[in-house]
Design a protein around this motif. Structure first.
Motif, PDB file in Angstrom:
ATOM      1  N   GLU A 162      26.599  40.820  37.604  1.00 14.74           N
ATOM      2  CA  GLU A 162      27.543  41.283  36.600  1.00 14.74           C
ATOM      3  C   GLU A 162      26.901  42.458  35.871  1.00 14.74           C
ATOM      4  OE1 GLU A 162      29.828  38.231  34.203  1.00 14.74           O
ATOM      5  OE2 GLU A 162      28.135  37.029  34.864  1.00 14.74           O
ATOM      6  N   TYR A 165      26.708  33.398  37.266  1.00 11.42           N
ATOM      7  CA  TYR A 165      28.002  32.735  37.466  1.00 11.42           C
ATOM      8  C   TYR A 165      28.964  33.736  38.088  1.00 11.42           C
ATOM      9  CZ  TYR A 165      32.437  30.443  36.807  1.00 11.42           C
ATOM     10  OH  TYR A 165      33.669  29.884  37.026  1.00 11.42           O
ATOM     11  N   HIS A 166      29.518  33.376  39.251  1.00 12.77           N
ATOM     12  CA  HIS A 166      30.456  34.275  39.914  1.00 12.77           C
ATOM     13  C   HIS A 166      31.748  33.573  40.314  1.00 12.77           C
ATOM     14  CE1 HIS A 166      27.657  37.608  39.941  1.00 12.77           C
ATOM     15  NE2 HIS A 166      26.722  36.827  40.420  1.00 12.77           N
ATOM     16  N   ASP A 187      42.437  35.281  42.088  1.00 15.42           N
ATOM     17  CA  ASP A 187      41.553  34.907  40.987  1.00 15.42           C
ATOM     18  C   ASP A 187      40.172  35.497  41.228  1.00 15.42           C
ATOM     19  OD1 ASP A 187      40.018  32.951  42.636  1.00 15.42           O
ATOM     20  OD2 ASP A 187      41.977  31.986  42.663  1.00 15.42           O
ATOM     21  N   GLY A 188      39.372  35.478  40.182  1.00 16.57           N
ATOM     22  CA  GLY A 188      38.070  36.136  40.242  1.00 16.57           C
ATOM     23  C   GLY A 188      37.161  35.556  41.318  1.00 16.57           C
ATOM     24  N   SER A 189      37.181  34.229  41.464  1.00 19.78           N
ATOM     25  CA  SER A 189      36.342  33.604  42.492  1.00 19.78           C
ATOM     26  C   SER A 189      36.692  34.158  43.867  1.00 19.78           C
ATOM     27  CB  SER A 189      36.548  32.086  42.503  1.00 19.78           C
ATOM     28  OG  SER A 189      36.348  31.551  41.225  1.00 19.78           O
ATOM     29  N   ASP A 224      30.268  42.428  40.007  1.00 21.62           N
ATOM     30  CA  ASP A 224      31.272  41.448  39.588  1.00 21.62           C
ATOM     31  C   ASP A 224      31.693  41.791  38.161  1.00 21.62           C
ATOM     32  OD1 ASP A 224      32.773  39.338  38.723  1.00 21.62           O
ATOM     33  OD2 ASP A 224      31.361  37.771  39.328  1.00 21.62           O
ATOM     34  N   LYS A 243      40.442  38.415  35.737  1.00 16.91           N
ATOM     35  CA  LYS A 243      40.709  38.116  34.329  1.00 16.91           C
ATOM     36  C   LYS A 243      41.670  39.089  33.644  1.00 16.91           C
ATOM     37  CE  LYS A 243      37.080  34.891  33.269  1.00 16.91           C
ATOM     38  NZ  LYS A 243      35.880  34.810  34.094  1.00 16.91           N
ATOM     39  N   VAL A 255      34.565  40.876  36.862  1.00 19.37           N
ATOM     40  CA  VAL A 255      35.696  39.993  36.545  1.00 19.37           C
ATOM     41  C   VAL A 255      35.765  39.753  35.037  1.00 19.37           C
ATOM     42  CG1 VAL A 255      36.624  37.661  36.838  1.00 19.37           C
ATOM     43  CG2 VAL A 255      35.772  38.925  38.821  1.00 19.37           C
ATOM     44  N   ALA A 256      34.587  39.570  34.396  1.00 20.45           N
ATOM     45  CA  ALA A 256      34.574  39.335  32.950  1.00 20.45           C
ATOM     46  C   ALA A 256      34.413  40.635  32.160  1.00 20.45           C
ATOM     47  CB  ALA A 256      33.459  38.362  32.578  1.00 20.45           C
TER      48      ALA A 256
END
Ligand SMILES: *Cc1c(COP(=O)(O)O)cnc(C)c1O
Length: 482
Positions: free
Chosen positions: A250, A178-179, A138-140, A284, A313, A286-287
């Motif tokens: 991000e 947010y990460h 997962d991204g975390s 990051d 994601k 991820v999004a």
């Protein structure tokens, strides 16, 4: 099955559709604890229970169809029930569902690592190539991996690269970042509402102001500023670089912070500053990765090569949990040595590089290639921009932000001053509830309405999404006088 066990554990299929939905609701509330959800409130209203999906539509247990306006939490890419991805997972099932990457490999994980390295090639024109892929679930975790790799890199940097720098143990992150939700990723995060509670558990991070032009933390206007928030980040680097392992951010859009789009040149400026001060850059994505911004990776827009790149994601098209941390050759090299030297990266997730997930990711990348997804979405990005112009005229829309196929619409009480609604009014939540009544599923970030449809959305569906959200905002914030 004996009749007694049937009566103590009735199966929800042994009922009329309405009874079954009621029973599922009851069990949901009794046993399922949902993320980021106040369960007392959740229990008060019949929940949305998804039964199946097709394309960009989710279908609930009452056979109601909802347009998936947030891509099932920002991860769906080519739509639900894509035959090619379904088939790839089924085919992989005939080989093996799971085997470990700790000291062994599996076929799709190897192929996927190679594909990701090839995709990342355009990023690294002027530096070491991102040619090593570390898989997690997962991204975390992808962020945790990047943080730990960056930390360990400086502890054991080889002599030919300048030797160890054991004092570089801290991270510089953006305010309100947010990460992810694990303790390491929360330590570099800064969303007060999510993270404050855990403060005693976190390691301290350095902060730079957000590149947030609508609510500039430096009180400036974009038309007149010289990206002074970048200078502020450079000032932190100038003072603390000897203790900073990496900057994490991000690229282009701070997602969960409220879809905050950075001014053009900010990312490039951060990259130049981190180079100047000998600090690693963790992107990051991820999004924002996997095509969301109109390029495969957001970093491509400013020709930035990060030292570590986090993906999650959309990596499997939104099918299965898989994340990746890409590292470049110099970082990788620092971890090589005899077993006794202790240079090994002692970190590993049980399901990292799971073959089913890797097969889904490969099929997802195949569709990108075969259907030229990134070219196909350019007119949709244009169309979303047109649609958003209508929002900007609504009386309680303070600011509209877009990057590729993602948008944030910030609702305010007073658009002249930007004054927010009271949190207790839950305006964002109410707008999304109204949209759901009108057949569209979206989720807010506070009073920022997020639009993040699958990249597979059609022009008609995108038009519907914009119209329904516009109407929902009007119904909640500007109801006709009765
Ligand atoms: C969602 C997200 C994460 C965390 O990913 P999970 O899979 O939910 O752990 C990390 N960073 C960013 C930018 C995200 O949007």
């Amino acid at each position: 099955m004996s009749s007694s066990s049937a009566s103590t554990r009735p199966h929800p299929s042994e009922a009329t559709p309405t009874e079954r939905a009621a029973r599922l609701w009851q069990w949901d509330v009794a046993h399922l604890w949902h993320g980021f959800t106040q369960m007392r409130q959740y229990a008060d209203q019949e929940p949305l229970i998804i039964e199946r999906a097709e394309g960009c539509w989710l279908i609930d247990v009452h056979h109601r169809r909802l347009l998936d306006g947030v891509a099932s939490m920002w991860c769906n890419v080519h739509g639900h029930r894509r035959a090619e991805i379904d088939e790839a997972i089924r085919a992989q099932l005939d080989h093996v569902a799971h085997s470990t990457l700790l000291g062994a490999a599996n076929v799709p994980a190897i192929e996927l690592a190679r594909r990701l390295v090839q995709l990342a090639e355009p990023l690294s024109v002027d530096g070491p190539r991102l040619s090593h892929v570390y898989f997690s679930s997962d991204g975390s975790s992808a962020v945790e991996v990047a943080l730990k790799m960056a930390f360990q890199y400086w502890q054991q940097r080889p002599e030919r690269q300048g030797g160890p720098r054991p004092g570089k143990t801290k991270f510089l992150a953006l305010a309100d970042a947010y990460h992810g939700d694990t303790l390491g990723s929360v330590s570099v995060g800064g969303v007060a509402a999510f993270h404050e509670m855990f403060h005693p558990l976190l390691f301290p991070s350095l902060r730079a102001p957000q590149p947030h032009c609508y609510r500039c933390p430096l009180g400036l206007q974009r038309s007149a500023c010289r990206i002074d928030c970048l200078a502020a980040l450079e000032a932190v680097l100038a003072e603390h670089h000897a203790e900073i392992a990496a900057v994490i951010l991000e690229p282009l859009v701070q997602g969960a912070a409220g879809m905050i789009v950075a001014p053009e040149g900010y990312l490039r400026g951060v990259r130049q500053a981190t180079r100047r001060y000998d600090v690693l850059l963790i992107a990051d994505e991820v999004a924002v990765g996997m095509g969301r911004t109109g390029r495969m990776f957001a970093s491509e827009h400013e020709q930035v090569a990060p030292d570590l790149l986090c993906l999650g994601k959309g990596l499997t098209g939104g099918y299965l949990p898989l994340a990746a941390t890409l590292a470049h050759d110099l970082i990788y090299e620092a971890f090589l040595g005899s077993a006794a030297e202790g240079r090994t990266f002692f970190h590993g997730h049980t399901y990292g590089g799971n073959p089913l997930a890797a097969a889904a990711a490969l099929a997802t990348l195949d569709i990108f290639e075969r259907e030229k997804t990134l070219e196909k979405i350019q007119p949709l990005i244009e169309q979303l921009g047109q649609g958003l112009r209508l929002f900007a005229e609504q009386p309680h829309v303070g600011h509209v932000r877009q990057c590729g196929l993602l948008a944030g619409i910030e609702l305010v009480r007073d658009r002249r001053t930007g004054q927010r609604f009271d949190a207790a009014e839950a305006v964002g939540t109410r707008v999304c509830r109204r949209a759901r009544e009108l057949g569209v599923l979206i989720r807010p970030l506070g009073d920022v309405i997020v639009l993040m449809p699958p990249l597979a959305i059609s022009a008609e569906e995108l038009d519907l999404l914009c119209r329904v959200v516009q109407r929902s905002i009007a119904d909640v914030t500007d109801p006709p006088a009765s």
